[in-house]
Structures are given as C-alpha cells and as structure tokens.
Design a protein around this motif. Structure first.
Motif, PDB file in Angstrom:
ATOM      1  N   ASP A  20     -27.688 -27.109  18.079  1.00  0.00           N
ATOM      2  CA  ASP A  20     -26.394 -27.352  17.460  1.00  0.00           C
ATOM      3  C   ASP A  20     -26.479 -27.169  15.941  1.00  0.00           C
ATOM      4  O   ASP A  20     -27.568 -27.213  15.344  1.00  0.00           O
ATOM      5  CB  ASP A  20     -25.917 -28.769  17.778  1.00  0.00           C
ATOM      6  N   VAL A  21     -25.329 -26.973  15.345  1.00  0.00           N
ATOM      7  CA  VAL A  21     -25.272 -26.795  13.895  1.00  0.00           C
ATOM      8  C   VAL A  21     -25.899 -28.004  13.207  1.00  0.00           C
ATOM      9  O   VAL A  21     -25.541 -29.152  13.491  1.00  0.00           O
ATOM     10  CB  VAL A  21     -23.815 -26.606  13.430  1.00  0.00           C
ATOM     11  N   GLY A  22     -26.853 -27.744  12.309  1.00  0.00           N
ATOM     12  CA  GLY A  22     -27.526 -28.814  11.575  1.00  0.00           C
ATOM     13  C   GLY A  22     -28.730 -29.396  12.277  1.00  0.00           C
ATOM     14  O   GLY A  22     -29.503 -30.135  11.650  1.00  0.00           O
ATOM     15  N   GLU A  23     -28.928 -29.108  13.563  1.00  0.00           N
ATOM     16  CA  GLU A  23     -30.093 -29.626  14.279  1.00  0.00           C
ATOM     17  C   GLU A  23     -31.367 -28.894  13.856  1.00  0.00           C
ATOM     18  O   GLU A  23     -31.339 -27.692  13.558  1.00  0.00           O
ATOM     19  CB  GLU A  23     -29.920 -29.464  15.792  1.00  0.00           C
ATOM     20  N   THR A  24     -32.485 -29.633  13.899  1.00  0.00           N
ATOM     21  CA  THR A  24     -33.808 -29.058  13.654  1.00  0.00           C
ATOM     22  C   THR A  24     -34.717 -29.423  14.816  1.00  0.00           C
ATOM     23  O   THR A  24     -34.907 -30.603  15.108  1.00  0.00           O
ATOM     24  CB  THR A  24     -34.413 -29.589  12.341  1.00  0.00           C
ATOM     25  N   TRP A  25     -35.227 -28.407  15.462  1.00  0.00           N
ATOM     26  CA  TRP A  25     -36.175 -28.622  16.545  1.00  0.00           C
ATOM     27  C   TRP A  25     -37.593 -28.461  16.011  1.00  0.00           C
ATOM     28  O   TRP A  25     -37.865 -27.561  15.193  1.00  0.00           O
ATOM     29  CB  TRP A  25     -35.932 -27.631  17.683  1.00  0.00           C
ATOM     30  N   VAL A  26     -38.493 -29.331  16.505  1.00  0.00           N
ATOM     31  CA  VAL A  26     -39.875 -29.349  16.038  1.00  0.00           C
ATOM     32  C   VAL A  26     -40.802 -28.908  17.165  1.00  0.00           C
ATOM     33  O   VAL A  26     -40.679 -29.364  18.313  1.00  0.00           O
ATOM     34  CB  VAL A  26     -40.274 -30.757  15.553  1.00  0.00           C
ATOM     35  N   TYR A  27     -41.733 -28.022  16.811  1.00  0.00           N
ATOM     36  CA  TYR A  27     -42.736 -27.520  17.744  1.00  0.00           C
ATOM     37  C   TYR A  27     -44.126 -27.715  17.133  1.00  0.00           C
ATOM     38  O   TYR A  27     -44.265 -27.828  15.906  1.00  0.00           O
ATOM     39  CB  TYR A  27     -42.545 -26.023  18.018  1.00  0.00           C
ATOM     40  N   THR A  28     -45.134 -27.740  17.980  1.00  0.00           N
ATOM     41  CA  THR A  28     -46.521 -27.737  17.508  1.00  0.00           C
ATOM     42  C   THR A  28     -47.270 -26.592  18.176  1.00  0.00           C
ATOM     43  O   THR A  28     -46.921 -26.147  19.279  1.00  0.00           O
ATOM     44  CB  THR A  28     -47.235 -29.061  17.818  1.00  0.00           C
ATOM     45  N   ALA A  29     -48.308 -26.112  17.470  1.00  0.00           N
ATOM     46  CA  ALA A  29     -49.140 -25.038  18.017  1.00  0.00           C
ATOM     47  C   ALA A  29     -50.562 -25.198  17.482  1.00  0.00           C
ATOM     48  O   ALA A  29     -50.783 -25.851  16.444  1.00  0.00           O
ATOM     49  CB  ALA A  29     -48.575 -23.672  17.636  1.00  0.00           C
ATOM     50  N   GLU A  30     -51.512 -24.592  18.187  1.00  0.00           N
ATOM     51  CA  GLU A  30     -52.922 -24.653  17.790  1.00  0.00           C
ATOM     52  C   GLU A  30     -53.541 -23.266  17.875  1.00  0.00           C
ATOM     53  O   GLU A  30     -53.108 -22.416  18.665  1.00  0.00           O
ATOM     54  CB  GLU A  30     -53.705 -25.594  18.709  1.00  0.00           C
ATOM     55  N   HIS A  31     -54.607 -23.101  17.056  1.00  0.00           N
ATOM     56  CA  HIS A  31     -55.409 -21.875  17.133  1.00  0.00           C
ATOM     57  C   HIS A  31     -56.874 -22.259  17.040  1.00  0.00           C
ATOM     58  O   HIS A  31     -57.282 -23.004  16.146  1.00  0.00           O
ATOM     59  CB  HIS A  31     -55.056 -20.912  16.004  1.00  0.00           C
ATOM     60  N   ILE A  57     -44.078 -26.332  13.528  1.00  0.00           N
ATOM     61  CA  ILE A  57     -43.095 -25.264  13.344  1.00  0.00           C
ATOM     62  C   ILE A  57     -41.712 -25.858  13.585  1.00  0.00           C
ATOM     63  O   ILE A  57     -41.483 -26.518  14.605  1.00  0.00           O
ATOM     64  CB  ILE A  57     -43.334 -24.094  14.318  1.00  0.00           C
ATOM     65  N   THR A  58     -40.793 -25.626  12.652  1.00  0.00           N
ATOM     66  CA  THR A  58     -39.429 -26.125  12.827  1.00  0.00           C
ATOM     67  C   THR A  58     -38.450 -24.955  12.900  1.00  0.00           C
ATOM     68  O   THR A  58     -38.647 -23.915  12.264  1.00  0.00           O
ATOM     69  CB  THR A  58     -39.007 -27.054  11.674  1.00  0.00           C
ATOM     70  N   MET A  59     -37.429 -25.142  13.707  1.00  0.00           N
ATOM     71  CA  MET A  59     -36.334 -24.168  13.796  1.00  0.00           C
ATOM     72  C   MET A  59     -35.031 -24.930  13.569  1.00  0.00           C
ATOM     73  O   MET A  59     -34.690 -25.838  14.336  1.00  0.00           O
ATOM     74  CB  MET A  59     -36.318 -23.455  15.157  1.00  0.00           C
ATOM     75  N   THR A  60     -34.295 -24.559  12.509  1.00  0.00           N
ATOM     76  CA  THR A  60     -33.071 -25.253  12.112  1.00  0.00           C
ATOM     77  C   THR A  60     -31.877 -24.311  12.257  1.00  0.00           C
ATOM     78  O   THR A  60     -31.941 -23.145  11.868  1.00  0.00           O
ATOM     79  CB  THR A  60     -33.164 -25.727  10.653  1.00  0.00           C
TER      80      THR A  60
END
Length: 339
Positions: A265-276, A227-230
C-alpha cells in the motif's frame, strides 16, 4: 384581465364608423395585452369583449364576443382563449474548482441550476449522493425562493479523495437538480464531472549490510543484509517480489504488510533479510558486491489488480579483511650412502 392598450377603433366596412354602424356593416377594433409570467404559468389567457351602442330609439344594444368556433357546441358568448404551452426545463452544470492529488484531499465543486424553460420552478433541490459535504445553496435567488425563468442558482459541494479514486485514475460523480412546475409536475436536470488523478506509481528499494560495517575474513563467513521496499508513489502496488541473485537464497519477508492484504500500500515499507556465504573469490576480490531488485505491478485502472510494472534496485558492498601471508618450511635430511 387588464389590457395594455385599446380597444381602439381601426376601420369600418363601407364607411361605417364608431359613431354610426349601418345594418350589415362591421367595425374593427384593436387591443393588446402584454403577456406576464403569471399568464405563462397559468397556461395562457382568456378574455371577452363586449360591444354596446344605441338604436334609433336610444335603447342600449350590446353583445358579448364569440370565439368564432361553433364546433365546440357553444355558438355564442365564447371566451377567446390564447393558449401558451408550458416548457419547464432545468439546466444543471457541475464544475470542479479544485482537484486532489493525494488521499484526504478535497475536490471542490460548483453546481449551477438555471431555469431554461418558460415557467417558474419551485421546491428546487440538488442531490449529489457521493459528495462528502453539500450541495449547499450559495447564491442566485432574488429572495422569493422561486427559480424564475432565466435565473441561475449556485450550489457548493466537496468530495474527499480516497485511495480507490487514485488507483482508478479518475473520479466521476453526478449532481441532479429537481423542482416543480406550476402544475406540480417534477422537472429535473443533471450533470456529471470527472476529475483525473495525478498518478505516480513508484517503489524504492534500499539494501543495507546489517550490522553496518561488517566484514569477512575467511571462506565460509556469512554476511547479512536488510532490504526494504517502500511504496513511495501514490497508487497501490500488487504482487511485490524481492530478488537478490547473489544471496544464498531468495530474500525472506520479515514485516511491513500492516493490513495483511498482500499489497504494498501507499506509504508501506516491507522488510526482507538475505545472506551470502563467502567464497574464496570474494576474498581474492577484496570485497563482495551484489544487487537486490524489487518488482511489482501498480493498479492504475482501479480494478484491484496490478497493470503497470514498477521496479527499483539497490546495491551494497562489503569489504573483505584480507590477510596475505605465506609460510615457508625447509626440511633437511642426511643421506645414508652405506659407508
């Protein structure tokens, strides 16, 4: 001092004329002088008139004018002084001629300085401490390097937009013009200009099955997501949080905070992982659908804290590999009836 006109005979008492001035009579003359800028700069003008004539014995008789004020201790031959009060004044006007919408854009300014007083101004300087370039003189002087009364000089300056300016929602700065009047006293004028930012607080969330195309076949299988949040807006977002109610646990942050400041910050993308972990209901449904949601608070007043909520979400569907099957088992037995 050079008169513009006169002295010219105007009148005499009891018939006295310029040709004959009887005892006790008075002749009146008029004269004029056109005030120049130099006179105003000097603070006024003073002059003296001298009258002369011939007595009956043809001797020259003369007298120098008096100002009529004997209280100053000088009862004769006083200069007539016409004072002109100096009123030095500068009017500074600062105007933005272009605006920036993103970090690095220039805001261009025109700064005009007008002599609105009544004396000339020298050693004119314009200061704009926050300008990235300038102020630089552009036009207006007639070539004498003196700001004449009524004259307007134009200067140019620019400022480069920063992230702090966009977060604050506007940028204000001040230009100050200074110069010297004819007495060496400093005169100044200032003006500020505010340029509003076009703020766009926004985030974008993307949820993807990793690896792509994965499926599940049995209870207990584990499906995985990235999952990414930009920050796809133009203001800083604080306190970013990713949630995924269908995951076994809250999504794990992996990377993306390049400057480790805890802000998206502007332009940054944070990356997450998740499981089910697959349950029977997921197999029966034929697919598993869930949604990840990113939230944060954009800073729109420049105080370094979030004040405007931002949110976005994305879903992902993973198909099951269903294996419908039944197994039938028939068992025979012989009953022993005792025969």
């Amino acid at each position: 001092l050079t008169l513009t006109s006169g002295p010219t005979f105007s009148s005499g008492t009891n018939g006295a004329t310029a040709a004959s001035l009887p005892p006790g009579e008075t002749l009146t003359y008029t004269a004029s002088f056109t005030i120049t800028q130099a006179v105003i700069n000097a603070g006024g003008v003073k002059n003296t008139a001298t009258a002369s004539g011939k007595d009956p014995a043809n001797n020259t008789v003369s007298d120098q004018s008096d100002n009529g004020n004997d209280t100053d201790g000088n009862t004769t031959n006083d200069d007539t002084v016409t004072a002109i009060g100096a009123a030095p004044a500068l009017k500074t006007v600062k105007t933005a001629t272009s605006t920036g919408s993103k970090v690095g854009d220039p805001i261009n300014y025109t700064i005009t300085v007008k002599n609105t007083g009544n004396v000339t101004i020298t050693n004119v300087m314009v200061d704009d401490p926050q300008a990235t370039t300038g102020p630089t003189y552009d036009s207006g002087d007639d070539g004498d390097d003196i700001l004449q009364v009524g004259e307007t000089w134009t200067y140019l300056a620019s400022y480069t937009v920063t992230q702090e300016d966009i977060d604050a929602g506007s940028f204000t700065n001040l230009a100050t013009a200074t110069g010297d009047d004819p007495n060496g006293e400093q005169v100044s004028g200032e003006d500020d200009e505010t340029v509003d930012a076009d703020q766009n607080p926004s985030i974008a969330v993307v949820k993807t099955a990793v690896p792509p195309g994965q499926t599940y076949t049995t209870v207990g299988d584990v499906v995985t997501y990235e999952i990414t949040m930009t920050n796809d807006g133009n203001v800083t977002v604080y306190d970013p949080v990713m949630s995924d109610p269908g995951a076994d646990e809250a999504p794990d942050y992996v990377s993306g905070d390049e400057d480790d400041d805890g802000a998206l910050d502007v332009g940054e993308t944070w990356v997450y992982t998740a499981e089910h972990t697959v349950v029977q209901q997921d197999l029966d449904n034929g697919s598993y659908y869930n949604v990840a949601t990113g939230d944060g608070a954009a800073d729109t007043d420049g105080d370094g804290q979030g004040d405007t909520p931002v949110t976005d979400n994305d879903d992902e569907i993973i198909d099951a590999t269903q294996l419908p099957n039944i197994e039938t088992v028939k068992v025979s037995s012989i009953a022993d009836n005792g025969d």
